[in-house]
Design a protein around this motif. Structure first.
Motif, mmCIF file in Angstrom:
data_model
loop_
_atom_site.group_PDB
_atom_site.id
_atom_site.type_symbol
_atom_site.label_atom_id
_atom_site.label_comp_id
_atom_site.label_asym_id
_atom_site.label_seq_id
_atom_site.Cartn_x
_atom_site.Cartn_y
_atom_site.Cartn_z
ATOM 1 N N UNK A 16 0.843 -1.211 0.000
ATOM 2 C CA UNK A 16 0.000 0.000 0.000
ATOM 3 C C UNK A 16 0.871 1.252 0.000
ATOM 4 N N UNK A 17 2.007 1.209 -0.722
ATOM 5 C CA UNK A 17 3.020 2.259 -0.675
ATOM 6 C C UNK A 17 3.465 2.636 -2.091
ATOM 7 N N UNK A 18 3.532 3.942 -2.366
ATOM 8 C CA UNK A 18 4.037 4.460 -3.628
ATOM 9 C C UNK A 18 4.919 5.663 -3.337
ATOM 10 N N UNK A 19 6.134 5.648 -3.871
ATOM 11 C CA UNK A 19 7.070 6.757 -3.731
ATOM 12 C C UNK A 19 7.437 7.257 -5.119
ATOM 13 N N UNK A 20 7.425 8.586 -5.290
ATOM 14 C CA UNK A 20 7.844 9.222 -6.535
ATOM 15 C C UNK A 20 9.007 10.146 -6.183
ATOM 16 N N UNK A 21 10.191 9.841 -6.718
ATOM 17 C CA UNK A 21 11.371 10.667 -6.467
ATOM 18 C C UNK A 21 11.761 11.349 -7.764
ATOM 19 N N UNK A 22 11.901 12.677 -7.699
ATOM 20 C CA UNK A 22 12.301 13.483 -8.854
ATOM 21 C C UNK A 22 13.614 14.169 -8.525
ATOM 22 N N UNK A 23 14.580 14.091 -9.444
ATOM 23 C CA UNK A 23 15.849 14.794 -9.272
ATOM 24 C C UNK A 23 16.220 15.472 -10.580
ATOM 25 N N UNK A 24 16.747 16.670 -10.455
ATOM 26 C CA UNK A 24 17.153 17.423 -11.643
ATOM 27 C C UNK A 24 16.549 18.805 -11.615
ATOM 28 N N UNK A 58 4.642 20.272 0.711
ATOM 29 C CA UNK A 58 3.580 19.448 0.139
ATOM 30 C C UNK A 58 3.218 18.352 1.127
ATOM 31 N N UNK A 59 1.916 18.197 1.384
ATOM 32 C CA UNK A 59 1.416 17.109 2.228
ATOM 33 C C UNK A 59 0.534 16.208 1.366
ATOM 34 N N UNK A 60 0.796 14.912 1.433
ATOM 35 C CA UNK A 60 0.035 13.915 0.692
ATOM 36 C C UNK A 60 -0.649 12.992 1.693
ATOM 37 N N UNK A 61 -1.981 13.002 1.696
ATOM 38 C CA UNK A 61 -2.761 12.158 2.603
ATOM 39 C C UNK A 61 -3.282 10.958 1.828
ATOM 40 N N UNK A 62 -2.612 9.818 2.003
ATOM 41 C CA UNK A 62 -2.961 8.616 1.244
ATOM 42 C C UNK A 62 -4.299 8.038 1.668
ATOM 43 N N UNK A 63 -5.196 7.855 0.705
ATOM 44 C CA UNK A 63 -6.502 7.264 0.982
ATOM 45 C C UNK A 63 -6.547 5.814 0.521
ATOM 46 N N UNK A 64 -5.951 5.551 -0.659
ATOM 47 C CA UNK A 64 -5.960 4.192 -1.187
ATOM 48 C C UNK A 64 -4.764 4.020 -2.120
ATOM 49 N N UNK A 65 -4.052 2.921 -1.970
ATOM 50 C CA UNK A 65 -2.996 2.541 -2.902
ATOM 51 C C UNK A 65 -3.200 1.066 -3.208
ATOM 52 N N UNK A 66 -3.387 0.748 -4.490
ATOM 53 C CA UNK A 66 -3.557 -0.656 -4.872
ATOM 54 C C UNK A 66 -2.627 -0.993 -6.032
ATOM 55 N N UNK A 67 -2.145 -2.229 -6.026
ATOM 56 C CA UNK A 67 -1.222 -2.710 -7.050
ATOM 57 C C UNK A 67 -1.737 -4.058 -7.532
ATOM 58 N N UNK A 68 -1.912 -4.174 -8.842
ATOM 59 C CA UNK A 68 -2.383 -5.414 -9.456
ATOM 60 C C UNK A 68 -1.358 -5.809 -10.513
ATOM 61 N N UNK A 69 -0.744 -6.976 -10.359
ATOM 62 C CA UNK A 69 0.308 -7.356 -11.295
ATOM 63 C C UNK A 69 0.072 -8.711 -11.939
ATOM 64 N N UNK A 70 0.484 -8.790 -13.217
ATOM 65 C CA UNK A 70 0.540 -10.039 -13.968
ATOM 66 C C UNK A 70 1.978 -10.179 -14.471
ATOM 67 N N UNK A 71 2.261 -11.183 -15.271
ATOM 68 C CA UNK A 71 3.620 -11.386 -15.775
ATOM 69 C C UNK A 71 4.130 -10.215 -16.607
ATOM 70 N N UNK A 72 3.246 -9.593 -17.400
ATOM 71 C CA UNK A 72 3.680 -8.548 -18.333
ATOM 72 C C UNK A 72 3.084 -7.173 -18.070
ATOM 73 N N UNK A 73 2.372 -6.997 -16.962
ATOM 74 C CA UNK A 73 1.705 -5.720 -16.721
ATOM 75 C C UNK A 73 1.529 -5.496 -15.220
ATOM 76 N N UNK A 74 1.706 -4.262 -14.795
ATOM 77 C CA UNK A 74 1.433 -3.875 -13.412
ATOM 78 C C UNK A 74 0.556 -2.636 -13.452
ATOM 79 N N UNK A 75 -0.533 -2.657 -12.714
ATOM 80 C CA UNK A 75 -1.442 -1.517 -12.599
ATOM 81 C C UNK A 75 -1.350 -0.971 -11.183
ATOM 82 N N UNK A 76 -1.126 0.329 -11.050
ATOM 83 C CA UNK A 76 -1.043 0.988 -9.758
ATOM 84 C C UNK A 76 -2.115 2.073 -9.730
#
Length: 148
Positions: free
Chosen positions: A64-72, A99-117
């Motif tokens: 239930x975790x997603x991190x986005x790191x931006x550099x540059x 910036x404050x991010x209040x997480x309500x829902x994080x879902x990850x669905x994965x198959x062999x060739x695809x991941x949906x977040x």
């Protein structure tokens, strides 16, 4: 999943004026994928309007975790965790924003060739709630030939 992937990111930001329909974004870009220690990583470059405005992006996600790191050109690590609020400093060429991010829902669905977040969260900038957001990402092996 292969190392070379296509990444599709779609997002909707519903501001205080919900009747306006919100701001939608969508990008499709080549990316690199790897899986290490039970965590997924996707890396891609983002070029601004001026070709000198390069930002390297790393997505890290699991459970239930997603991190986005931006550099540059811009610099930030934004964490969306279901049921938690995370605060960070977003460094832009015009200055820093809190910036404050209040997480309500994080879902990850994965198959062999695809991941949906899918992530839903509240967004506050400098202590003021500005939007309720939904972001969906699709990570797909380049070699399977299916369009995102």
């Amino acid at each position: 999943m292969t190392k070379d992937v296509l990444l599709k990111i779609s997002g909707l930001h519903m501001g205080r004026e919900a009747a306006s329909g919100g701001d939608e974004i969508e990008i499709i870009t080549p990316a690199q994928y790897y899986f290490k220690n039970g965590k997924h990583y996707v890396m891609y470059d983002e070029v601004g309007e001026n070709k000198n405005e390069l930002t390297k992006n790393t997505l890290k996600f699991y459970d239930k975790y997603l991190s986005v790191t931006k550099t540059g050109y811009t610099n930030v690590q934004m964490i969306i965790e279901q049921g938690r609020e995370n605060i960070t400093s977003y460094q832009t060429p015009m200055g820093a924003l809190q910036v404050a991010l209040s997480g309500r829902n994080v879902s990850i669905d994965e198959t062999d060739d695809n991941i949906e977040i899918l992530a839903k969260y509240g967004l506050a900038i400098n202590f003021e709630h500005v939007a309720d957001c939904t972001i969906s990402m699709s990570v797909q092996s380049k070699d399977i030939g299916i369009e995102l």
